[in-house]
Design a protein around this motif. Structure first.
Motif, short mmCIF file in Angstrom:
data_model
loop_
_atom_site.label_atom_id
_atom_site.label_comp_id
_atom_site.label_asym_id
_atom_site.label_seq_id
_atom_site.Cartn_x
_atom_site.Cartn_y
_atom_site.Cartn_z
N LEU A 205 0.86 -1.18 0.00
CA LEU A 205 0.00 0.00 0.00
C LEU A 205 0.90 1.23 0.00
CD1 LEU A 205 -2.76 1.38 0.24
CD2 LEU A 205 -2.61 1.06 2.72
N THR A 206 0.79 2.03 -1.05
CA THR A 206 1.67 3.21 -1.20
C THR A 206 0.81 4.43 -1.48
OG1 THR A 206 3.32 1.74 -2.17
CG2 THR A 206 3.72 4.11 -2.34
N PRO A 207 0.25 5.05 -0.46
CA PRO A 207 -0.63 6.20 -0.68
C PRO A 207 0.11 7.46 -1.11
CG PRO A 207 -0.34 5.84 1.65
CD PRO A 207 0.32 4.69 0.97
N ARG B 31 4.59 3.98 2.92
CA ARG B 31 4.11 2.75 2.31
C ARG B 31 4.03 1.67 3.38
NH1 ARG B 31 9.68 2.57 0.98
NH2 ARG B 31 10.60 0.48 1.13
N LEU C 107 -1.51 6.69 11.81
CA LEU C 107 -1.70 5.27 11.53
C LEU C 107 -2.01 4.46 12.79
CD1 LEU C 107 0.87 4.56 8.71
CD2 LEU C 107 -1.55 3.94 8.69
N ALA D 262 -3.51 6.23 4.20
CA ALA D 262 -3.27 4.80 4.38
C ALA D 262 -4.23 4.22 5.42
CB ALA D 262 -1.82 4.57 4.80
N TYR E 78 -2.97 -4.90 10.03
CA TYR E 78 -2.78 -4.19 8.77
C TYR E 78 -2.27 -5.13 7.67
CZ TYR E 78 -3.25 0.33 11.20
OH TYR E 78 -3.71 1.41 11.91
N VAL F 161 -3.55 -5.11 3.54
CA VAL F 161 -2.76 -4.32 2.59
C VAL F 161 -3.19 -4.58 1.16
CG1 VAL F 161 -0.45 -4.08 1.60
CG2 VAL F 161 -0.75 -3.97 4.07
#
Length: 669
Positions: free
Chosen positions: A31-33, A38, A70, A114, A150, A154
């Motif tokens: 996941l790379t917002p 990431r 997060l 994220a 998480y 992902v």
């Protein structure tokens, strides 16, 4: 400007724009917002920090912001340093105390994006509204006692289009970490155990070492070189003549397989020099600046002249840089304050596209403005091109002290008209100084004035600046011109208060606007410190600080220092305290006599043995109070030095003559 509403979010329902579209989110197992954050398939959170760290703790600040959004702990965030690339990461310069102010919004938004994607992925899997789910401790929970880490979400989160997900920031009332954590630096263990890699330790395997024979006097250039004896030293590979680049100094580099061989080879060189100013003397310079002050009109009730000396940066890590020039491009490893800007400069100077230039910013042992300049990088590039191998240029402590870009000298004439109580009702401040040679735009009196003049008190007056050509290299030094303007103004006000029989705090409080943030920090410092021999205030970089000092003038000893600081949101309180303590110790050093002088064309001081920075025994008791505030995040790195220096000097002068010259660090060259 980042407003408080944009930065903090007035409520948990505040929606912010997702930074990237779906096609930019990366692979399904990651996941790379954004470029800043990431999360990989194992649930590992990686933060890419765009700003370099020169000791100010920007990496820790980044970890706190990301961990907050997060819903994890600071230790759960793995930190990586971004390479120089302004197109990807935006401004990467650390100067003018901007790191926190520029990074807070994009880092928080990236992490919040994220989190909201992970929450949405979990809600979709459970078939419940996202609003019923919450992120906590690295997992997404639902009231039905269901929870998913998480790492399990992902892949699903990476498939979501962020444009369809409402992104909210954690509101201040729910913060666990921002402004609250007492954690130290994230990289503290690596630093104290030696695992952290600074500039000179970051060279690739097999890199050669270079040291430079530098000009014997100011402005000198190489005339002749006899390198036979140097080349005969075992381990010496080459001797390279360096032509002075714009802002550089030139010299002769000895490239060797070890530092010892390079130093021995430099000692064996025979170099003659030409040009420059072999008779330069800083006593003449300070006299010329004083003569440049305009005549005084009228008859002020009190008038004083302050003479401020040259100062070297004296970063704990001397200047250095490593470069490798190949047929396909250039790679640089350097403790720089501007990796993105350095890449752009190299592209322009080398006529190469930025895609062929890689800049790896390393951890730096202090910067204070000096590492904005790229001269060590150009030295390394020239050497690497000459020998066809990576070369690490190392400056010795003596090199660093005698060939710095110094804080300019300045002379200040201040005058004031006093009322019946002895407090000022009008004032003037005349300044004669030099521009910063490393930044041509500073050859402008109005820009120097705007940079330096932050007088906060309700006393009308005129401030004028006269510039003379700088006779040697000058550059950014912690607080730049504000450190000089504010020093003279606060010392002058201290003397006025003393002459009028006023307490230092009371005099300032009387002259500050009723709604001033400075009144609040001044009162806070006073409540803690009690009576003070010296006091000073400073408002700059969107922050406010007051410093109170108790000293022993006879022993020339600073006993106690109390600083109350309002930096808006103090993201990392321990970092705030450390930054203020550093500014105070710089002030102790300069006020107790550290200065640079020039005789017979050369800098006299050579290292800490005669450029006398504060020792452990000089350190006073320092208390830093972080004052709660609802202001936006303010700057900090340069904030404490001006008021600390003025308060210390005034405290030491409390029992004697006015502060106008030595021995209070205001040298005559």
């Amino acid at each position: 400007m980042i407003t408080r509403r944009r930065l903090l979010g007035a409520t948990g329902a505040l929606v912010v724009a997702a930074p990237l579209v779906r096609s930019q989110l990366g692979y399904a197992d990651e996941l790379t917002p954004s470029v800043h954050v990431r999360i990989d398939g194992r649930g590992r959170i990686i933060a890419t920090v765009p700003k370099p760290d020169t000791g100010q703790g920007v990496r820790t600040m980044a970890a706190i912001l990301i961990a907050e959004e997060l819903a994890v702990e600071v230790a759960d965030v793995t930190l990586e340093q971004a390479p120089g690339d302004t197109a990807r990461f935006g401004p990467q310069t650390i100067q003018n105390s901007t790191s926190s102010r520029q990074l807070a919004q994009p880092l928080r938004t990236a992490a919040a994006t994220a989190r909201c994607l992970l929450v949405t992925a979990a809600a979709n899997r459970w078939g419940v509204p996202p609003g019923e789910c919450a992120a906590r401790a690295g997992r997404v929970e639902h009231p039905g006692h269901r929870a998913l880490p998480y790492r399990a979400l992902v892949a699903d989160a990476a498939k979501l289009d962020p444009a369809t997900v409402a992104v909210t920031l954690i509101p201040p009332e729910k913060w666990r970490l921002i402004g609250r954590t007492r954690a130290g630096r994230s990289d503290a263990r690596d630093i104290v155990t030696g695992r952290a890699k600074y500039g000179a330790e970051s060279a690739p395997p097999g890199a050669l070492i270079a040291v430079v024979a530098r000009p014997k006097w100011i402005g000198a250039q190489v005339d002749t070189v006899d390198d036979a004896a140097a080349l005969a030293v075992p381990g010496v590979v080459a001797v390279v003549r360096l032509v002075a680049p714009a802002g550089g100094q030139g010299g002769v580099a000895v490239v060797a397989r070890s530092t010892a061989a390079a130093l021995q080879g430099r000692a064996a060189l025979t170099v003659t020099w030409t040009g420059g100013t072999p008779a330069a003397d800083s006593r003449t310079w300070i006299a010329d600046l004083e003569a440049a002050l305009p005549p005084v009109t009228g008859k002020p009730d009190i008038q004083r002249i302050f003479r401020l000396p040259l100062l070297a940066h004296a970063a704990m890590e001397p200047m250095n840089a490593t470069a490798h020039v190949t047929d396909t491009g250039v790679t640089v490893w350097a403790p720089t304050q501007d990796p993105g800007g350095l890449r752009t400069i190299l592209s322009r100077q080398l006529a190469l596209p930025e895609s062929q230039i890689t800049v790896h910013p390393t951890l730096a042992g202090g910067g204070f403005g000096r590492r904005i300049e790229p001269d060590p990088v150009f030295e390394a590039l020239t050497c690497s091109r000459a020998v066809g191998a990576p070369v690490s240029v190392r400056w010795t402590r003596d090199d660093d002290t005698r060939h710095d870009s110094y804080r300019p000298m300045s002379v200040h004439r201040l005058g004031a008209t006093l009322d019946a109580s002895g407090l000022p009702v009008s004032r003037f401040h005349q300044v004669a100084t030099w521009p910063l040679t490393v930044v041509p735009i500073f050859n402008n009196p109005m820009l120097v004035k705007a940079s330096g003049d932050h007088f906060p008190y309700s006393v009308p007056g005129d401030v004028s600046v006269t510039l003379r050509l700088a006779p040697l290299r000058t550059g950014f030094w912690r607080a730049v011109y504000a450190g000089q303007f504010g020093y003279a103004e606060e010392c002058f006000l201290s003397e006025i208060a003393r002459r009028g029989g006023h307490d230092q705090v009371t005099a300032r409080r009387t002259l500050l606007p009723a709604d001033s943030r400075l009144r609040r920090v001044l009162d806070t410092a006073s409540d803690h410190h009690g009576y003070a021999d010296g006091a000073a205030c400073h408002l700059d970089y969107g922050s406010a600080i007051a410093v109170l000092v108790t000293a022993d003038p006879v022993a020339r000893k600073v006993i106690r220092v109390t600083a109350a600081v309002d930096v808006g949101v103090p993201v990392h309180p321990s970092g705030v305290i450390a930054q203020v303590e550093g500014g105070v110790l710089d002030a102790v050093s300069t006020v107790l006599g550290a200065q640079i002088t020039v005789r017979e064309g050369a800098v006299v001081q050579s290292s800490f043995r005669d450029y006398a920075w504060a020792r452990i025994g000089d350190c006073p008791e320092i208390t830093v109070i972080v004052v709660p505030s609802d202001a936006p995040i303010g700057g900090l790195g340069e904030l404490a030095y001006p008021p600390a220096a003025a308060a210390i000097a005034s405290a030491l002068a409390a029992g004697g003559d006015p502060v106008s010259g030595m021995p209070y660090g205001i040298g005559v060259g």
